[in-house]
Design a protein around this motif. Structure first.
Motif, PDB file in Angstrom:
ATOM      1  N   PHE A 209       0.707  -1.116  -0.091  1.00 53.78           N
ATOM      2  CA  PHE A 209       0.086   0.678  -0.146  1.00 53.78           C
ATOM      3  C   PHE A 209       0.539   1.106   0.371  1.00 53.78           C
ATOM      4  CE2 PHE A 209      -4.192  -2.266   1.890  1.00 53.78           C
ATOM      5  CZ  PHE A 209      -4.174  -2.960   0.459  1.00 53.78           C
ATOM      6  N   THR A 210       2.241   1.360  -0.691  1.00 54.22           N
ATOM      7  CA  THR A 210       2.427   2.710  -0.765  1.00 54.22           C
ATOM      8  C   THR A 210       2.110   3.231  -2.073  1.00 54.22           C
ATOM      9  OG1 THR A 210       4.673   1.323  -0.316  1.00 54.22           O
ATOM     10  CG2 THR A 210       4.509   3.100  -1.719  1.00 54.22           C
ATOM     11  N   SER A 211       1.736   4.846  -1.906  1.00 54.46           N
ATOM     12  CA  SER A 211       1.189   4.858  -3.610  1.00 54.46           C
ATOM     13  C   SER A 211       1.298   6.161  -4.040  1.00 54.46           C
ATOM     14  CB  SER A 211      -0.076   6.078  -2.304  1.00 54.46           C
ATOM     15  OG  SER A 211       0.773   7.035  -1.873  1.00 54.46           O
ATOM     16  N   PHE A 212       1.320   6.179  -5.308  1.00 56.81           N
ATOM     17  CA  PHE A 212       1.610   6.393  -6.402  1.00 56.81           C
ATOM     18  C   PHE A 212       0.711   6.730  -6.574  1.00 56.81           C
ATOM     19  CE2 PHE A 212       5.925   3.902  -7.187  1.00 56.81           C
ATOM     20  CZ  PHE A 212       5.821   3.273  -6.458  1.00 56.81           C
ATOM     21  N   VAL A 213       0.535   8.361  -7.555  1.00 58.10           N
ATOM     22  CA  VAL A 213      -0.130   9.602  -8.443  1.00 58.10           C
ATOM     23  C   VAL A 213      -0.186   9.152  -9.600  1.00 58.10           C
ATOM     24  CG1 VAL A 213      -1.489  11.974  -8.173  1.00 58.10           C
ATOM     25  CG2 VAL A 213      -0.659  10.502  -6.362  1.00 58.10           C
ATOM     26  N   SER A 214      -1.225   9.029 -10.613  1.00 59.81           N
ATOM     27  CA  SER A 214      -0.665   8.767 -11.761  1.00 59.81           C
ATOM     28  C   SER A 214      -0.713   9.883 -12.180  1.00 59.81           C
ATOM     29  CB  SER A 214      -2.197   8.406 -12.282  1.00 59.81           C
ATOM     30  OG  SER A 214      -2.926   8.648 -12.132  1.00 59.81           O
ATOM     31  N   SER A 215      -0.359  10.431 -13.609  1.00 56.40           N
ATOM     32  CA  SER A 215      -0.761  12.044 -13.725  1.00 56.40           C
ATOM     33  C   SER A 215      -2.210  11.816 -14.951  1.00 56.40           C
ATOM     34  CB  SER A 215      -0.328  11.053 -15.945  1.00 56.40           C
ATOM     35  OG  SER A 215      -0.561   9.822 -16.015  1.00 56.40           O
ATOM     36  N   ALA A 216      -3.279  12.531 -15.119  1.00 57.79           N
ATOM     37  CA  ALA A 216      -4.078  12.615 -15.740  1.00 57.79           C
ATOM     38  C   ALA A 216      -5.054  12.267 -16.688  1.00 57.79           C
ATOM     39  CB  ALA A 216      -4.542  13.730 -15.054  1.00 57.79           C
TER      40      ALA A 216
ATOM     41  N   ALA B 178      -8.714  13.164 -14.990  1.00 57.11           N
ATOM     42  CA  ALA B 178      -8.466  12.871 -13.403  1.00 57.11           C
ATOM     43  C   ALA B 178      -7.658  11.906 -12.926  1.00 57.11           C
ATOM     44  CB  ALA B 178     -10.440  11.538 -13.168  1.00 57.11           C
ATOM     45  N   SER B 179      -7.371  12.041 -12.048  1.00 56.72           N
ATOM     46  CA  SER B 179      -6.258  11.226 -12.400  1.00 56.72           C
ATOM     47  C   SER B 179      -6.233  10.043 -10.767  1.00 56.72           C
ATOM     48  CB  SER B 179      -4.504  12.183 -11.908  1.00 56.72           C
ATOM     49  OG  SER B 179      -4.932  12.447  -9.962  1.00 56.72           O
ATOM     50  N   TYR B 180      -5.820   9.140 -10.778  1.00 64.09           N
ATOM     51  CA  TYR B 180      -5.739   7.918  -9.662  1.00 64.09           C
ATOM     52  C   TYR B 180      -4.772   7.594  -9.217  1.00 64.09           C
ATOM     53  CZ  TYR B 180      -9.712   7.242 -12.646  1.00 64.09           C
ATOM     54  OH  TYR B 180     -10.777   7.602 -13.525  1.00 64.09           O
ATOM     55  N   THR B 181      -4.935   6.784  -7.933  1.00 63.33           N
ATOM     56  CA  THR B 181      -3.945   6.645  -6.757  1.00 63.33           C
ATOM     57  C   THR B 181      -3.469   5.215  -6.647  1.00 63.33           C
ATOM     58  OG1 THR B 181      -5.047   8.080  -5.742  1.00 63.33           O
ATOM     59  CG2 THR B 181      -2.809   6.626  -4.634  1.00 63.33           C
TER      60      THR B 181
ATOM     61  N   ASP C 181      -4.600   2.802 -19.027  1.00 67.71           N
ATOM     62  CA  ASP C 181      -3.982   3.759 -20.085  1.00 67.71           C
ATOM     63  C   ASP C 181      -3.623   4.977 -19.752  1.00 67.71           C
ATOM     64  OD1 ASP C 181      -4.318   1.533 -21.860  1.00 67.71           O
ATOM     65  OD2 ASP C 181      -6.006   2.766 -22.542  1.00 67.71           O
ATOM     66  N   LEU C 182      -3.334   5.195 -18.498  1.00 62.37           N
ATOM     67  CA  LEU C 182      -2.277   5.842 -17.098  1.00 62.37           C
ATOM     68  C   LEU C 182      -0.792   5.626 -17.552  1.00 62.37           C
ATOM     69  CD1 LEU C 182      -3.988   5.948 -14.449  1.00 62.37           C
ATOM     70  CD2 LEU C 182      -3.932   7.954 -16.483  1.00 62.37           C
ATOM     71  N   GLN C 183      -0.238   6.771 -17.846  1.00 61.43           N
ATOM     72  CA  GLN C 183       1.695   6.601 -18.482  1.00 61.43           C
ATOM     73  C   GLN C 183       1.919   6.789 -17.199  1.00 61.43           C
ATOM     74  OE1 GLN C 183       1.824   5.211 -21.994  1.00 61.43           O
ATOM     75  NE2 GLN C 183      -0.683   5.424 -22.203  1.00 61.43           N
ATOM     76  N   SER C 184       2.065   7.898 -16.989  1.00 64.35           N
ATOM     77  CA  SER C 184       3.709   8.307 -15.810  1.00 64.35           C
ATOM     78  C   SER C 184       3.202   8.024 -14.456  1.00 64.35           C
ATOM     79  CB  SER C 184       3.789   9.152 -16.137  1.00 64.35           C
ATOM     80  OG  SER C 184       3.050  10.747 -16.140  1.00 64.35           O
ATOM     81  N   PHE C 185       3.927   7.818 -13.424  1.00 66.07           N
ATOM     82  CA  PHE C 185       3.510   7.969 -12.111  1.00 66.07           C
ATOM     83  C   PHE C 185       4.567   8.393 -11.514  1.00 66.07           C
ATOM     84  CE2 PHE C 185       1.646   4.428 -14.292  1.00 66.07           C
ATOM     85  CZ  PHE C 185       0.556   4.187 -13.878  1.00 66.07           C
TER      86      PHE C 185
END
Lengths: 133, 686
Positions: B119-126, B130-133, B266-270
């Motif tokens: 459960f280490t969190s990463f945030v995605s690009s939008a 919307a961006s997702y965790t 399809d989220l490309q970067s984190f």
């Protein structure tokens, strides 16, 4: 309720009170003009959406009883009863519907003057409409 | 008019029909007549009766529907029916991405090993605003620092909201050990169940999901999971016999991700949300963008899959079991085919052959094959049946089209018309070929060609099957090439041919050689089949061979008045048809059929010298089995191959232009090959 000695016995129904013959125990029948007037009074009391699957059958009379008691409401009631009977009681033709507000008793005296189509005489049925709650 | 109105109709289900049935019934009596008028007491009674009947009919109908998987509408009913087939519906799946994380520690930091906890969190690009965790779903291994950096490669992160819940177990309050997770959209693959002994005893056990009840023992620390009535999930534990049970005061802690399913694909970067090491600097690179997020299995999908899963019973026995389980557990293939060894020529009993076309490319690698055979197939397959993986064998089709067209009926140039015809061929191939067990239908193919343009009057085509192989350039080998269909017996320019290769001639000079079919190697009587031996022959009857060839002669051997055998003493030549009649001998009833040679043919190699004179290099380079479509090259040893990538092609015509592939053979059309489709246009006037 006005009564007539002329009866059209082609019409027969049971009594809405489910009264039984005291001797035989059979369900009592109402026939002829009595059957038709019972039906008329029943109709007046049916609200829209009361009959299952047929919301169009009935009238808005109950709502009108909660309106401001005045001549306009009386007229509306009269019209409503007339339309109701024309639509859903094919056995009669309406001559007149008189609605009079009884301010002292918070209700309306109604008088329906009609002809049964198969009989020459005209009949009158009267009742008192009062809101309950 | 006689009318059976006293019979009440029982088939109606809707209110008006039921009421009308009652009215029809009442028409047979004369006591009450007012049932037709809306205000009458009787009509109101009918309303009540009909309403009650409708209500019951609807209820019964719904009840019956929900009792069967085919007709159930409510998700809870479908899930419950599937449960009785041993099927757990697939949960939502979180989108997952693979990232590489580099953590550079501060100069004075003494940390030497580091891991990335669950459960280490990463945030995605939008994406779409919307961006997702995303979160890691398990602890990574510890890595040591290299200089000031810790590098974590191929971290799998999954999208969702991490949720943790704890339940205090009490055998009186919850004797069935059911725990409702309540939440919807849980990705079950992220579910972790930990059982702590009690509030005072911190020792704990990790329970895993029981996938197969047959492998569970009384001590197995497993939990079971099933879908609840609201697409929620319920976990429960064993009873101490089927698997380990809970004891009072146990604390069950569950943690999982609640996902946004396919929204997060399809989220490309984190980027790392919070640092995992104080004072460090982190950088994240994406190895694989997010993929694979999907919502909870739909009702229709459960209805389709549950019975199929039940039929397979988690075993691989039938052909479809193999295909189903491979597609389910290893969705890497476009097309999978399976056949038993008994279908091989010659038969190989006790083995099953699997061939599959990968989604990308043509060949499955050895490690993938090992994984498929050992991890997916063997645990489920029948013990004595050995699975073998065979890479697909491609039959490349080549077409030489001859098209008659009327130039006055088209506005297309010749070149455009040829392009249109070629694209028709490609479309035909894309639609009808490229899978296992596909068929090439010659007439349908020509119909498609004729339909390309209104100016086309007629068309014909020769069809060649091209087999490609890479011959060894370092040693002599024997090659068996299976065309998978009977081959045409070539006589002149319809013979088998090949692309070129270099071999030494008898003088030791390098020559550009080719393979061809030796012509006229057929037409003699090979043997005679005795259909009926006849009876009462006192002497040997004379065999008369009639046909379009010359010179064949045979005689029978009589034993006990019957023809016991036939000796062919002269085989003759140039027969394409032959029949036998018998004369004399005194007996009757015998029937004989001559067998012509031509079931096999001979291949030879040749070259043209500098004067363009043809020389046969090896007259017996190989053989063709026309009937089984097998070409064998004996001791073939070219010095080099003329062609790209060392590929040698052999072209042969099928015996029947309509044919289909079986086993590992895939019919295909190489759209990158310039010679695969050639078109000759002939202008005719209609």
């Amino acid at each position: 309720m006005a009564r007539s000695n002329t009866s059209a016995i082609v019409y027969s129904d049971f009594n809405v009170n489910f009264d039984v013959n005291p001797v035989t125990g059979d369900l009592l029948k109402v026939t002829g003009i009595n059957s038709v007037t019972q039906s008329l009074m029943n109709l007046v009391q049916i609200n829209y959406y009361e009959k299952p699957f047929h919301p169009e059958i009935g009238s808005n009379i109950r709502n009108l009883l909660f309106e401001q008691m005045d001549q306009i409401t009386s007229n509306a009631l009269s019209k409503e009863i007339q339309i109701l009977i024309e639509n859903f009681e094919p056995r009669v033709s309406i001559n007149n519907v008189i609605v009079q507000a009884d301010y002292d008793n918070n209700g309306y005296n109604i008088e329906i003057d009609f002809n049964i189509l198969s009989v020459n005489n005209s009949f009158t049925v009267s009742s008192f409409l009062q809101r309950l709650r | 008019m006689a009318n059976n109105t006293s019979q009440i109709q029982l088939t109606a289900l809707d209110f008006d029909a039921i009421k009308q049935n009652l009215i029809t019934y009442l028409q047979s009596q004369s006591q009450f007549a007012d049932y037709n008028f809306q205000g009458s007491a009787f009509n109101i009674l009918l309303d009540i009766l009909a309403y009650n009947t409708t209500y019951n009919a609807f209820y019964m109908n719904m009840l019956a529907n929900e009792m069967f998987l085919d007709t159930a509408v409510l998700r809870s009913s479908v899930v419950s029916q599937a449960k009785s087939l041993g099927y757990t519906s697939k949960s939502s799946t979180a989108a997952q991405a693979i990232v590489n994380l580099t953590v550079t520690k501060g100069i004075n930091d003494q940390t030497t090993i580091l891991n990335v906890p669950r459960f280490t969190s990463f945030v995605s690009s939008a994406l779409n605003g919307a961006s997702y965790t995303f979160y890691t779903v398990e602890d990574s291994e510890y890595v040591a620092n290299t200089g000031n950096t810790f590098t974590f490669n191929s971290l799998v992160i999954k999208e969702g909201v991490p949720t943790t819940k704890s339940f205090l177990y009490s055998s009186t309050a919850n004797p069935s050990q059911y725990f409702d997770l309540v939440d919807q959209n849980i990705d079950l693959s992220t579910l972790q169940v930990v059982v702590q002994s009690s509030t005072t005893n911190p020792s704990y056990t990790v329970f895993t999901l029981a996938e197969d009840a047959t492998t569970v023992t009384a001590n197995s620390n497993v939990y079971f999971v099933e879908e609840g009535p609201n697409a929620n999930y319920i976990i429960y534990f064993g009873d101490g016999i089927l698997s380990a049970n809970l004891v009072d005061q146990n604390i069950v802690t569950v943690s999982y991700l609640i996902t946004n399913a396919d929204n997060a694909n399809d989220l490309q970067s984190f980027g790392l949300q919070t640092s995992i090491l104080d004072g460090s600097v982190s950088s994240v690179t994406t190895a694989t963008p997010s993929f694979g997020g999907s919502p909870i299995e739909s009702i229709d999908s459960i209805k389709t899959n549950a019975p199929k899963s039940f039929i397979a019973q988690n075993r691989i026995v039938t052909k479809n079991d193999y295909i189903t389980i491979i597609n389910k557990k290893y969705p890497y293939f476009d097309s999978v085919t399976v056949w038993g060894g008994e279908e091989e020529t010659p038969p190989v009993y006790g083995q099953v052959f699997i061939s599959a076309k990968p989604k990308n490319g043509y060949v499955t690698t050895t490690s993938q094959v090992d994984y498929l055979i050992n991890e997916i197939i063997r645990p489920f397959s029948v013990l004595t049946v050995t699975p073998n993986f065979v890479n697909p064998d491609y039959d490349y089709l080549n077409f030489n089209l001859n098209v008659n067209y009327d130039p006055s009926q088209t506005i297309q140039s010749q070149q455009n018309l040829i392009s249109s015809i070629i694209s028709t061929v490609y479309n035909y191939a894309n639609t009808n070929l490229n899978t296992f067990n596909s068929s090439f239908q010659y007439s349908k193919f020509l119909t498609a060609i004729d339909g390309t343009d209104q100016s086309i009057q007629s068309s014909t085509s020769t069809v060649y099957i091209e087999k490609r192989f890479n011959p060894s350039l370092i040693e002599s080998e024997t090659y068996t090439i299976k065309f998978g269909t009977s081959l045409h017996h070539g006589i002149s320019n319809d013979r088998l041919y090949s692309t070129g290769f270099i071999q030494l001639d008898s003088s030791g000079n390098e020559q550009e050689c080719y393979i061809e079919e030796t012509p006229f190697d057929f037409g003699s009587i090979e043997s005679v089949t005795i259909n009926s031996p006849g009876y009462a022959y006192t002497t040997a009857p004379t065999i008369i061979i009639e046909g379009d060839g010359l010179g064949a002669n045979a005689y029978p051997v009589i034993v006990n008045g019957q023809i016991n055998s036939v000796v062919v003493d002269v085989a003759g030549n140039n027969y394409t048809t032959a029949a036998i009649t018998l004369s004399g001998g005194g007996g009757t009833g015998a029937s004989l059929t001559p067998n012509l040679t031509g079931g096999t043919g001979v291949l030879r190699t040749y070259y043209f010298d500098t004067n363009n004179v043809k020389h046969i290099l090896n007259p017996t380079a190989g053989t063709i089995d026309y009937i089984n479509g097998i070409v064998t090259l004996n001791n073939f040893y070219p010095l080099s191959v003329i062609g790209t990538d060392g590929v040698l092609s052999i072209f042969a015509q099928p015996d029947n232009y309509s044919f289909s592939s079986k086993n590992q053979i895939i019919l295909t059309l190489d759209q990158t090959s310039l010679t695969a489709v050639s078109v000759i246009l002939n202008a005719v006037s209609s």
